[in-house]
Design an enzyme around this catalytic site. Structure first.
Site, PDB file in Angstrom:
ATOM      1  CG  HIS A 131       5.370 -35.961  -0.557  1.00  0.00           C
ATOM      2  ND1 HIS A 131       4.068 -35.872  -0.202  1.00  0.00           N
ATOM      3  CD2 HIS A 131       5.897 -34.771  -0.829  1.00  0.00           C
ATOM      4  CE1 HIS A 131       3.651 -34.537  -0.343  1.00  0.00           C
ATOM      5  NE2 HIS A 131       4.680 -34.067  -0.917  1.00  0.00           N
ATOM      6  CG  ASN A 143       1.197 -34.397   2.794  1.00  0.00           C
ATOM      7  OD1 ASN A 143       1.858 -35.370   2.471  1.00  0.00           O
ATOM      8  ND2 ASN A 143       0.642 -33.651   2.134  1.00  0.00           N
ATOM      9  CG  HIS A 144      -2.435 -36.249   0.738  1.00  0.00           C
ATOM     10  ND1 HIS A 144      -3.459 -35.128   0.919  1.00  0.00           N
ATOM     11  CD2 HIS A 144      -1.321 -35.888   0.033  1.00  0.00           C
ATOM     12  CE1 HIS A 144      -2.714 -34.238   0.046  1.00  0.00           C
ATOM     13  NE2 HIS A 144      -1.608 -34.488  -0.324  1.00  0.00           N
ATOM     14  CG  HIS A 197       3.034 -39.688  -6.239  1.00  0.00           C
ATOM     15  ND1 HIS A 197       1.568 -39.653  -6.202  1.00  0.00           N
ATOM     16  CD2 HIS A 197       3.090 -39.694  -4.896  1.00  0.00           C
ATOM     17  CE1 HIS A 197       0.672 -39.648  -5.118  1.00  0.00           C
ATOM     18  NE2 HIS A 197       1.757 -39.814  -4.136  1.00  0.00           N
ATOM     19  CG  ASP A 216       3.655 -42.191  -2.162  1.00  0.00           C
ATOM     20  OD1 ASP A 216       4.870 -42.781  -1.997  1.00  0.00           O
ATOM     21  OD2 ASP A 216       3.323 -41.136  -1.579  1.00  0.00           O
ATOM     22  CG  HIS A 237       5.336 -38.878   3.081  1.00  0.00           C
ATOM     23  ND1 HIS A 237       4.938 -39.799   2.224  1.00  0.00           N
ATOM     24  CD2 HIS A 237       4.140 -37.947   2.878  1.00  0.00           C
ATOM     25  CE1 HIS A 237       3.977 -39.363   1.384  1.00  0.00           C
ATOM     26  NE2 HIS A 237       3.658 -38.194   1.723  1.00  0.00           N
ATOM     27  CD  GLU A 259       0.369 -39.162   1.722  1.00  0.00           C
ATOM     28  OE1 GLU A 259      -0.119 -38.806   2.891  1.00  0.00           O
ATOM     29  OE2 GLU A 259       0.942 -38.570   0.643  1.00  0.00           O
TER      30      GLU A 259
END
Length: 260
Positions: free
Chosen positions: A175, A67-68, A177, A8, A150, A39
């Site tokens: 997701h 999701n972002h 991180h 990410d 994710h 994202e």
């Protein structure tokens, strides 16, 4: 064939890490294809057309989401217009964009699928059942299939890897991180890693200024998150693939830390 998956990308520090690290990685591993989760690439939340173009210009071939991906509204038209940007496939019908794509790499084709988990995440369509149908459809075109899963829960990710073992080239988690150390080739020939990690500021809390996050935990009050500054980290993994069978031959984690 060698594929690089980049963890990410968070804000400007993450984009700088890509710009500075990707050329040498491409040369070192003789990379054929680069996938990155984007994202959080614009200001720590979401993606914009300008940021997407910047990342493509650095040598990234495909950007996946999560999701972002919806956090910057200006990306909505781009999701419909740009096939190199993929959002999770298990969002409801009518959501902008697509959840998978097929891309030409030399004389071969690589399929990329993006899916979100459901444990501690938004209540979306079942990623397992949707993956079943998507993989069946895509294997008619290519055996080279990479899945960006994710998701939050390690148990859901591990189960998903076993579920698709032998049917896809790789299941790589995003997701959280935080890069995990469980890379392996599953018995059916699928490369697996629970989370590929984060490319962004090293000295924050998963990319956010540490002072803000600590204060939030202490006060339990809402706080506006800001991307941390300082040196970056670059997290990814390189997967070596037999392009004729789609089986993964090796997986190697990548960790680069800026020395400042």
């Amino acid at each position: 064939m060698r594929l690089l998956l980049i963890g990410d990308i968070v804000g400007r520090p993450g984009r700088r890490a890509v710009r500075e690290c990707l050329p040498s990685l491409r040369q070192k591993y003789q990379l054929d294809f680069v996938i990155a989760n984007g994202e959080n690439a614009a200001g720590g939340n979401g993606l914009t057309p300008a940021v997407a173009e910047e990342l493509f210009s650095c040598g990234i071939d495909v950007l996946t989401g999560g999701n972002h991906i919806w956090d910057k509204k200006e990306v909505f038209p781009l999701l419909d217009a740009e096939p190199r940007i993929i959002r999770p496939a298990n969002y409801p019908p009518g959501a902008p964009g697509v959840g998978y794509g097929i891309f030409s790499v030399q004389e071969h084709k690589v399929a990329v699928i993006n899916l979100c988990g459901r444990v501690f995440m938004p209540d979306l369509d079942c990623p397992f059942r949707l993956a079943e149908s998507l993989v069946t459809e895509l294997r008619a075109h290519t055996p080279l299939i990479v899945v960006d899963f994710h998701a939050e829960a390690t148990s859901e990710k591990i189960a998903f890897g076993w579920f698709l073992d032998g049917r896809v080239t790789a299941v790589i988690g995003t997701h959280t991180h935080v890069q995990t150390a469980d890379e392996r080739i599953l018995p059916g020939g699928t490369a697996y890693l629970t989370d590929v990690g984060m490319t962004g500021p090293r000295d924050g809390v998963i990319g956010v200024k540490k002072e803000i996050v600590i204060e939030k935990f202490l006060s339990q009050l809402p706080r506006r998150f800001e991307v941390a500054s300082g040196p970056y980290q670059f997290n990814g993994c390189v997967i070596t693939v037999d392009p004729s069978s789609g089986k993964a031959l090796a997986i190697e984690r990548v960790q680069i830390y800026e020395d400042k």
